[in-house]
Scaffold this motif. Structure first.
Motif, PDB file in Angstrom:
ATOM      1  N   GLU A  30      -3.671   7.207   4.218  1.00  0.00           N
ATOM      2  CA  GLU A  30      -3.209   5.937   3.661  1.00  0.00           C
ATOM      3  C   GLU A  30      -1.923   5.510   4.363  1.00  0.00           C
ATOM      4  O   GLU A  30      -1.102   6.331   4.733  1.00  0.00           O
ATOM      5  CB  GLU A  30      -2.958   6.090   2.162  1.00  0.00           C
ATOM      6  N   SER A  32       1.235   2.435   4.203  1.00  0.00           N
ATOM      7  CA  SER A  32       1.832   1.409   3.340  1.00  0.00           C
ATOM      8  C   SER A  32       1.538   0.001   3.836  1.00  0.00           C
ATOM      9  O   SER A  32       1.360  -0.921   3.032  1.00  0.00           O
ATOM     10  CB  SER A  32       3.348   1.627   3.248  1.00  0.00           C
ATOM     11  N   ASP A  35      -1.843  -0.716   2.467  1.00  0.00           N
ATOM     12  CA  ASP A  35      -1.810  -0.673   0.996  1.00  0.00           C
ATOM     13  C   ASP A  35      -1.145  -1.922   0.425  1.00  0.00           C
ATOM     14  O   ASP A  35      -1.581  -2.473  -0.592  1.00  0.00           O
ATOM     15  CB  ASP A  35      -1.072   0.577   0.515  1.00  0.00           C
ATOM     16  N   GLU A  36      -0.077  -2.367   1.069  1.00  0.00           N
ATOM     17  CA  GLU A  36       0.634  -3.552   0.584  1.00  0.00           C
ATOM     18  C   GLU A  36      -0.223  -4.802   0.699  1.00  0.00           C
ATOM     19  O   GLU A  36      -0.130  -5.721  -0.128  1.00  0.00           O
ATOM     20  CB  GLU A  36       1.945  -3.713   1.355  1.00  0.00           C
ATOM     21  N   VAL A  38      -3.542  -5.035   0.322  1.00  0.00           N
ATOM     22  CA  VAL A  38      -4.494  -5.131  -0.793  1.00  0.00           C
ATOM     23  C   VAL A  38      -3.771  -5.413  -2.109  1.00  0.00           C
ATOM     24  O   VAL A  38      -4.314  -6.091  -2.993  1.00  0.00           O
ATOM     25  CB  VAL A  38      -5.371  -3.867  -0.901  1.00  0.00           C
ATOM     26  N   GLU A  39      -2.545  -4.919  -2.259  1.00  0.00           N
ATOM     27  CA  GLU A  39      -1.773  -5.219  -3.470  1.00  0.00           C
ATOM     28  C   GLU A  39      -1.465  -6.709  -3.549  1.00  0.00           C
ATOM     29  O   GLU A  39      -1.629  -7.341  -4.601  1.00  0.00           O
ATOM     30  CB  GLU A  39      -0.475  -4.410  -3.477  1.00  0.00           C
ATOM     31  N   VAL A  40      -1.014  -7.273  -2.430  1.00  0.00           N
ATOM     32  CA  VAL A  40      -0.690  -8.707  -2.402  1.00  0.00           C
ATOM     33  C   VAL A  40      -1.938  -9.541  -2.619  1.00  0.00           C
ATOM     34  O   VAL A  40      -1.934 -10.527  -3.386  1.00  0.00           O
ATOM     35  CB  VAL A  40      -0.012  -9.071  -1.066  1.00  0.00           C
ATOM     36  N   SER A  42      -4.743  -8.716  -4.181  1.00  0.00           N
ATOM     37  CA  SER A  42      -5.167  -8.589  -5.574  1.00  0.00           C
ATOM     38  C   SER A  42      -4.326  -9.485  -6.479  1.00  0.00           C
ATOM     39  O   SER A  42      -4.845 -10.131  -7.407  1.00  0.00           O
ATOM     40  CB  SER A  42      -5.039  -7.123  -6.012  1.00  0.00           C
ATOM     41  N   PHE A  43      -3.032  -9.550  -6.195  1.00  0.00           N
ATOM     42  CA  PHE A  43      -2.135 -10.384  -6.998  1.00  0.00           C
ATOM     43  C   PHE A  43      -2.459 -11.870  -6.809  1.00  0.00           C
ATOM     44  O   PHE A  43      -2.546 -12.635  -7.790  1.00  0.00           O
ATOM     45  CB  PHE A  43      -0.686 -10.091  -6.590  1.00  0.00           C
ATOM     46  N   ALA A  64      -7.755   1.052   2.741  1.00  0.00           N
ATOM     47  CA  ALA A  64      -6.831   0.813   1.626  1.00  0.00           C
ATOM     48  C   ALA A  64      -7.646   0.272   0.454  1.00  0.00           C
ATOM     49  O   ALA A  64      -8.564  -0.527   0.653  1.00  0.00           O
ATOM     50  CB  ALA A  64      -5.741  -0.180   2.024  1.00  0.00           C
ATOM     51  N   LYS A  66      -7.455  -0.845  -3.883  1.00  0.00           N
ATOM     52  CA  LYS A  66      -6.815  -1.003  -5.191  1.00  0.00           C
ATOM     53  C   LYS A  66      -7.909  -1.223  -6.224  1.00  0.00           C
ATOM     54  O   LYS A  66      -8.772  -2.072  -6.051  1.00  0.00           O
ATOM     55  CB  LYS A  66      -5.860  -2.191  -5.196  1.00  0.00           C
ATOM     56  N   GLY A  67      -7.870  -0.412  -7.277  1.00  0.00           N
ATOM     57  CA  GLY A  67      -8.788  -0.618  -8.386  1.00  0.00           C
ATOM     58  C   GLY A  67     -10.064   0.194  -8.340  1.00  0.00           C
ATOM     59  O   GLY A  67     -10.890   0.087  -9.248  1.00  0.00           O
TER      60      GLY A  67
END
Length: 350
Positions: A30, A32, A35-36, A38-40, A42-43, A64, A66-67
């Motif tokens: 993984e 960052s 990872d960041e 997919v976080e952004v 998703s948001f 990467a 999320k969920g």
């Protein structure tokens, strides 16, 4: 433009997998930066699931995620295998109403996925590698802003992968250049036939030793070696035989002297040896070892008439006031004296 028939061919799939392999992304840890993303995403898209995935030969692998609690799934249940067949956004508002996915285990069973939207991750050569996608447990749509974000972030995924690829190529290029530099340096400092230091490199190493002695290191010894009657070998047996004798003599020198001693080929049949932290008497013992090896070792592999060689050697001390010109003059006089006395002997500085 490549059509869907081409995308399904075995040859195309081989090239696509090669393009994916070139990025060296599969099964990496993984990171960052991904990872960041997919976080952004998703948001922005207000979805519980966001994934960066790549379509391998027989699996869908997530770089990467999320969920979801997995890093890969089989290809036969992958929605993304359909998404990579087209370049525009691939959106399924309600998976239960799409005959391609209604019976998919991920839709019919847990986790009961109902919405999918994916943007193609495409190589620089135009090969589809995978997708950046979002998923939800309920039917829905994406706004224009969310669609734009999905595509823009997919572009960023590929931009980062291209940067990583370029960095690896740069590291490899630097490594190749360094290897070439070392090889050129070796060629510039070694004798091509024997692999010993050449004259220039030996002089440089001698200057370094003199500098060390001036700063307090113990004195050293220096010897000049000449193979006796070597011209006769070349004249009667030929230069190839002469080269064989030189190579064999080099091997004997490596046996006779210590690993710390510096051996150089000074000329055609002349060799210089510097013995750090050695007295003239210790250097004389080393010279005697060489004489013994020469007496016991045929210089050519000819069982019918084995050829033995001898050497004349001059030995002098090396101290803080020494320089190459003085040392060469002294060892040359001692070597000449050894030849006057009948060759096959060592004459040392008194």
């Amino acid at each position: 433009m490549t059509n869907n028939t081409d995308l399904c061919s075995a040859d195309y799939e081989t090239r696509r997998l090669k393009a994916l392999d070139d990025y060296q992304i599969l099964d990496t840890p993984e990171e960052s930066a991904f990872d960041e993303i997919v976080e952004v995403l998703s948001f922005i898209c207000e979805t519980p699931i966001a994934v960066i995935n790549f379509i391998d030969r027989d699996r869908q692998w997530f770089k990467a995620v999320k969920g979801l609690g997995v890093r890969e799934t089989p290809l036969d249940i992958s929605i993304c295998t359909h998404a990579i067949l087209q370049r525009e956004l691939f959106i399924i508002s309600d998976t239960t109403r799409d005959p391609r996915f209604a019976n998919n285990p991920l839709v019919a069973d847990d986790p009961h996925l109902r919405f999918y939207a994916g943007a193609l991750l495409e190589s620089r050569d135009g090969y589809p590698l995978g997708t950046l996608c979002v998923l939800d447990y309920r039917p829905r749509e994406l706004s224009e802003r969310q669609r734009f974000a999905l595509q823009a972030l997919a572009n960023q995924v590929m931009a980062h992968m291209e940067l990583m690829h370029a960095h690896r190529e740069q590291v490899e290029l630097v490594s190749q250049l360094e290897a070439t530099r070392k090889e050129l340096s070796k060629l510039a400092t070694t004798d091509p036939l024997t692999g010993l230091l050449n004259r220039r490199a030996f002089e440089r190493r001698l200057d370094q030793e003199v500098s060390l002695i001036k700063r307090g290191a113990p004195p050293a010894a220096l010897m000049l070696i000449d193979l006796d009657n070597f011209k006769t070998v070349n004249d009667t047996l030929g230069h190839k035989a002469g080269d064989e004798v030189i190579v064999c003599f080099t091997k004997l020198c490596r046996e006779a002297f210590r690993q710390a001693d510096v051996i150089g080929r000074w000329g055609g049949d002349e060799f210089m040896v510097m013995l750090p932290r050695s007295s003239v008497a210790e250097a004389q013992h080393a010279a005697e070892r060489l004489h013994q090896l020469l007496a016991a070792t045929p210089m050519r592999n000819d069982t019918f008439s084995p050829f033995f060689s001898t050497a004349s050697i001059g030995v002098c001390s090396l101290n803080g006031s020494s320089n190459m010109e003085k040392c060469l003059h002294r060892t040359d006089k001692l070597l000449y004296r050894a030849k006057e006395l009948g060759r096959n002997r060592t004459v040392c500085e008194a």
